[in-house]
Design an enzyme around this catalytic site. Sequence first.
Site, PDB file in Angstrom:
ATOM      1  N   HIS A 513       1.986   6.292  -7.888  1.00  0.00           N
ATOM      2  CA  HIS A 513       2.139   5.230  -6.895  1.00  0.00           C
ATOM      3  C   HIS A 513       1.644   5.700  -5.517  1.00  0.00           C
ATOM      4  O   HIS A 513       2.084   5.205  -4.488  1.00  0.00           O
ATOM      5  CB  HIS A 513       3.603   4.789  -6.806  1.00  0.00           C
ATOM      6  CG  HIS A 513       4.120   4.186  -8.080  1.00  0.00           C
ATOM      7  ND1 HIS A 513       5.438   3.875  -8.275  1.00  0.00           N
ATOM      8  CD2 HIS A 513       3.473   3.820  -9.220  1.00  0.00           C
ATOM      9  CE1 HIS A 513       5.592   3.355  -9.499  1.00  0.00           C
ATOM     10  NE2 HIS A 513       4.408   3.322 -10.084  1.00  0.00           N
TER      11      HIS A 513
HETATM   12  C1  LIG Z   1      -1.208   6.183 -14.969  1.00  0.00           C
HETATM   13  C2  LIG Z   1      -0.703   5.168 -13.996  1.00  0.00           C
HETATM   14  C3  LIG Z   1       0.493   4.525 -14.255  1.00  0.00           C
HETATM   15  C4  LIG Z   1       0.986   3.570 -13.359  1.00  0.00           C
HETATM   16  N1  LIG Z   1       2.059   2.812 -13.713  1.00  0.00           N
HETATM   17  C5  LIG Z   1       2.355   1.702 -12.988  1.00  0.00           C
HETATM   18  C6  LIG Z   1       3.279   0.735 -13.460  1.00  0.00           C
HETATM   19  O1  LIG Z   1       3.813   0.815 -14.576  1.00  0.00           O
HETATM   20  N2  LIG Z   1       3.553  -0.335 -12.651  1.00  0.00           N
HETATM   21  C7  LIG Z   1       2.981  -0.489 -11.427  1.00  0.00           C
HETATM   22  O2  LIG Z   1       3.296  -1.443 -10.739  1.00  0.00           O
HETATM   23  N3  LIG Z   1       2.077   0.408 -10.967  1.00  0.00           N
HETATM   24  C8  LIG Z   1       1.719   1.467 -11.730  1.00  0.00           C
HETATM   25  N4  LIG Z   1       0.749   2.324 -11.297  1.00  0.00           N
HETATM   26  C9  LIG Z   1       0.203   2.152  -9.936  1.00  0.00           C
HETATM   27  C10 LIG Z   1      -0.803   1.025  -9.761  1.00  0.00           C
HETATM   28  O3  LIG Z   1      -1.580   0.868 -10.921  1.00  0.00           O
HETATM   29  C11 LIG Z   1      -1.674   1.347  -8.531  1.00  0.00           C
HETATM   30  O4  LIG Z   1      -0.847   1.479  -7.410  1.00  0.00           O
HETATM   31  C12 LIG Z   1      -2.700   0.259  -8.241  1.00  0.00           C
HETATM   32  O5  LIG Z   1      -3.479   0.023  -9.384  1.00  0.00           O
HETATM   33  C13 LIG Z   1      -3.585   0.649  -7.054  1.00  0.00           C
HETATM   34  O6  LIG Z   1      -4.466  -0.411  -6.763  1.00  0.00           O
HETATM   35  P1  LIG Z   1      -5.639  -0.301  -5.673  1.00  0.00           P
HETATM   36  O7  LIG Z   1      -6.318  -1.613  -5.674  1.00  0.00           O
HETATM   37  O8  LIG Z   1      -5.080   0.216  -4.409  1.00  0.00           O
HETATM   38  O9  LIG Z   1      -6.609   0.826  -6.242  1.00  0.00           O
HETATM   39  P2  LIG Z   1      -7.397   0.856  -7.628  1.00  0.00           P
HETATM   40  O10 LIG Z   1      -6.812  -0.079  -8.604  1.00  0.00           O
HETATM   41  O11 LIG Z   1      -7.506   2.282  -8.015  1.00  0.00           O
HETATM   42  O12 LIG Z   1      -8.825   0.279  -7.258  1.00  0.00           O
HETATM   43  C14 LIG Z   1      -9.818   0.990  -6.589  1.00  0.00           C
HETATM   44  C15 LIG Z   1     -11.141   0.699  -7.268  1.00  0.00           C
HETATM   45  O13 LIG Z   1     -12.202   1.092  -6.424  1.00  0.00           O
HETATM   46  C16 LIG Z   1     -13.204   1.722  -7.188  1.00  0.00           C
HETATM   47  N5  LIG Z   1     -13.947   2.608  -6.267  1.00  0.00           N
HETATM   48  C17 LIG Z   1     -13.474   3.687  -5.607  1.00  0.00           C
HETATM   49  N6  LIG Z   1     -14.437   4.225  -4.839  1.00  0.00           N
HETATM   50  C18 LIG Z   1     -15.537   3.461  -5.018  1.00  0.00           C
HETATM   51  C19 LIG Z   1     -16.866   3.517  -4.487  1.00  0.00           C
HETATM   52  N7  LIG Z   1     -17.244   4.476  -3.624  1.00  0.00           N
HETATM   53  N8  LIG Z   1     -17.759   2.578  -4.886  1.00  0.00           N
HETATM   54  C20 LIG Z   1     -17.400   1.603  -5.770  1.00  0.00           C
HETATM   55  N9  LIG Z   1     -16.166   1.514  -6.290  1.00  0.00           N
HETATM   56  C21 LIG Z   1     -15.242   2.430  -5.916  1.00  0.00           C
HETATM   57  C22 LIG Z   1     -12.427   2.446  -8.271  1.00  0.00           C
HETATM   58  O14 LIG Z   1     -13.246   2.742  -9.380  1.00  0.00           O
HETATM   59  C23 LIG Z   1     -11.313   1.462  -8.573  1.00  0.00           C
HETATM   60  O15 LIG Z   1     -11.649   0.562  -9.606  1.00  0.00           O
HETATM   61  C24 LIG Z   1       0.260   3.305 -12.148  1.00  0.00           C
HETATM   62  C25 LIG Z   1      -0.931   3.961 -11.892  1.00  0.00           C
HETATM   63  C26 LIG Z   1      -1.443   4.870 -12.801  1.00  0.00           C
HETATM   64  C27 LIG Z   1      -2.757   5.550 -12.503  1.00  0.00           C
END
Ligand SMILES: Cc1cc2nc3c(=O)[nH]c(=O)nc-3n(C[C@H](O)[C@H](O)[C@H](O)COP(=O)(O)OP(=O)(O)OC[C@H]3O[C@@H](n4cnc5c(N)ncnc54)[C@H](O)[C@@H]3O)c2cc1C
Length: 578
Positions: A513
């Site tokens: 998280h």
């Molecule tokens: C193993 C695991 C278990 C989890 N379990 C839970 C759960 O059960 N419940 C819950 O609520 N949360 C859970 N989480 C947390 C939750 O999934 C994350 O907090 C959330 O997905 C983060 O979202 P975000 O949009 O901030 O980032 P992300 O979803 O990581 O999105 C960022 C995106 O940007 C892309 N990116 C990065 N840099 C670049 C670039 N330079 N050019 C192009 N694209 C790029 C990446 O590839 C990615 O797809 C878990 C996370 C993980 C990894």
Amino acid sequence: MGVWWWKLLFGALVGILLSTQPCASQKVPRYTFMHNATTAAEISHYDYIVIGGGTAGCPLAATLSKNYNVLLLERGGSPYGNPNISNLAAFGAALSDTSPTSPSQRFISQDGVINSRARVLGGGSCLNAGFYTRASPQYVREAGWDGKMVNESYEWVEKIVAFEPEVKQWQSAVRDGLVEVGIVPNNGFTYDHIHGTKVGGTIFDQHGYRHTAADLLQYANPTRITVLLDATVHRILFRVKNGTRPKAHGVVFRDSLGRRHKAYLKEGPRNEIIVSAGALGSPQLLMLSGVGPAEHLRAHNIKITLDQPSVGQGMSDNPMNAIFIPSPVPVEVSLIEVVGITDFGSYIEAASGENFAGGGGSPRDFGMFSPRIGQLSTVPPKQRTPEAIAKATELMNNLEEAAFRGGFILEKIIGPISSGHLELRSRDPNENPSVTFNYFSDPRDLERCVKGLSTVEKIIESKAFSGFRYPNMPIPMLLNMTASAPVNLLPKHTNSSLSLEQFCRDTVMTIWHYHGGCQVGKVVDGDYKVLGVDSLRVVDGSTFKDSPGTNPQATVMMLGRYMGLEISSQRLRADQTR
Ligand SMILES: Cc1cc2nc3c(=O)[nH]c(=O)nc-3n(C[C@H](O)[C@H](O)[C@H](O)COP(=O)(O)OP(=O)(O)OC[C@H]3O[C@@H](n4cnc5c(N)ncnc54)[C@H](O)[C@@H]3O)c2cc1C
Ligand SMILES: *[C@@H]1O[C@H](CO)[C@@H](O)[C@H](O)[C@H]1NC(C)=O
Ligand SMILES: *[C@@H]1O[C@H](CO)[C@@H](O)[C@H](O)[C@H]1NC(C)=O
Ligand SMILES: *[C@@H]1O[C@H](CO)[C@@H](O)[C@H](O)[C@H]1NC(C)=O
Ligand SMILES: *[C@@H]1O[C@H](CO)[C@@H](O)[C@H](O)[C@H]1NC(C)=O
Ligand SMILES: *[C@@H]1O[C@H](CO)[C@@H](O)[C@H](O)[C@H]1NC(C)=O
Ligand SMILES: *[C@@H]1O[C@H](CO)[C@@H](O)[C@H](O)[C@H]1NC(C)=O
């Protein structure tokens, strides 16, 4: 005689197999607007360019495409058709795949805790444990969001990706144990964040099939959105007109063949670039584009667009600690379904059964707590070397089937208060930045962990849970028993007494998280606009000071939708008053 009988049985078996298939093919949306970046033009123009097709980026881009031309750039591939992503029982398969094309990219914080970040359309929602639960009304208020629009945005998300889990015997025992030890009331099934014990939502449907943020692109206007896969953004381009603030006006990205492309904003005062690259990706990309601490950027020979010392500051990861309880009776395979929301800032959750985390080899695995995915609570963080991981994995592979019978009860803390920072290691966007979380550096975080773990101990000893632990096994013996087994959850103390403070520090793992790096009020304003530059926002988990709810993904997806609506309506208002 006999042959017909076999035929009948065989026919019935095939029938059962076919009818219980998750019908994955039916669930694969046909996105006519999704293309490999290798097919992209060298130069193109849009109203909005969203960087990162993750948990926030997908709902954001889908919403903006209702009225505007949108480009969504994702560095990873498609989640569709990949069983490692789609199947609940394969949890960890993607996390244990450390190849350069894996949907997960492993990183190790300076604290020594092994962690993962997404590299796939749908982002973290393609890798996670699926638990779906909203933020508290207090969190929504403090964020300054409009409560009604927040609720509508959650509902928009939930229509596509959220389900009620079928709570089986082991999870039920944890739920009843939570209630028995006083985490009350029992709130039943709800997405809401309320004190007490509840069953939350999940993004896995009744077939154990995962629905991700990429599914929210079903809402997109197919004629106004372009989604490019394997499109890694290297830099945001700024125009600095004489005396004015730098204005973001384009991006440079590369496809999987290494070819360079440029996408620009169309002329117009309200077109924007929105960074949704996640808690590691967003601060990293701002720095690579010259927005960050000047000294640090200079050290990497990056031309400074804006000296912004707060970029990369305030990185936090909520520490997770867990206890494995071997069970004398079989348990179901479950990821997180039940949560105890205490009034002392600790959240208690659980997972059970053998979640297959690895390709080939043994199907036996500790799922969310497997050394294959980098979880290793048997040694303190800094000792979790590749050798230690390999050794633990081998030990796990050699365990008897019965050793996997059981489950983990975990606690994670609210916040956290402790925080650290992120720095570039190089100018390569594919390389992980260096990140420090400083787990438990604030004593209040440690106290919450200790209280959470003592509650976990009480649940283990509760009457409700008694069917799932060996009788006559007090906690120290339970911990010591696992200590003498090949998978060891008891940290080796210099001090023979079982200090929970020490247990917290030694067994700390991640629940993934992690957040921060582009916090509201520091790097972006209340509208998520990057301070000090024009036409640039950040919308994702990097903007959080505290992790929302007990688990963040519902709120990350909600925020994507919410900001999509907010940006569209702000623009409409501005166009009307012009
Ligand atoms: C193993 C695991 C278990 C989890 N379990 C839970 C759960 O059960 N419940 C819950 O609520 N949360 C859970 N989480 C947390 C939750 O999934 C994350 O907090 C959330 O997905 C983060 O979202 P975000 O949009 O901030 O980032 P992300 O979803 O990581 O999105 C960022 C995106 O940007 C892309 N990116 C990065 N840099 C670049 C670039 N330079 N050019 C192009 N694209 C790029 C990446 O590839 C990615 O797809 C878990 C996370 C993980 C990894
Ligand atoms: C894009 O095309 C390249 C070259 O053909 C290929 O290597 C890559 O795997 C493709 N990516 C996706 C996501 O299909
Ligand atoms: C939003 O929904 C929650 C329940 O999920 C409720 O408590 C809250 O009052 C609602 N807020 C508004 C502004 O309707
Ligand atoms: C920059 O702006 C100043 C004042 O607005 C003006 O005098 C000057 O000519 C401008 N220079 C350029 C290169 O446009
Ligand atoms: C699934 O995961 C396994 C194990 O990590 C890996 O070997 C395999 O290549 C993955 N398959 C896909 C389609 O990604
Ligand atoms: C743990 O096990 C070891 C060896 O089996 C034993 O010597 C020790 O007393 C045990 N400690 C506790 C706290 O049970
Ligand atoms: C041993 O543990 C006890 C109980 O937690 C603690 O008070 C004490 O300071 C510890 N001693 C050492 C040397 O770590």
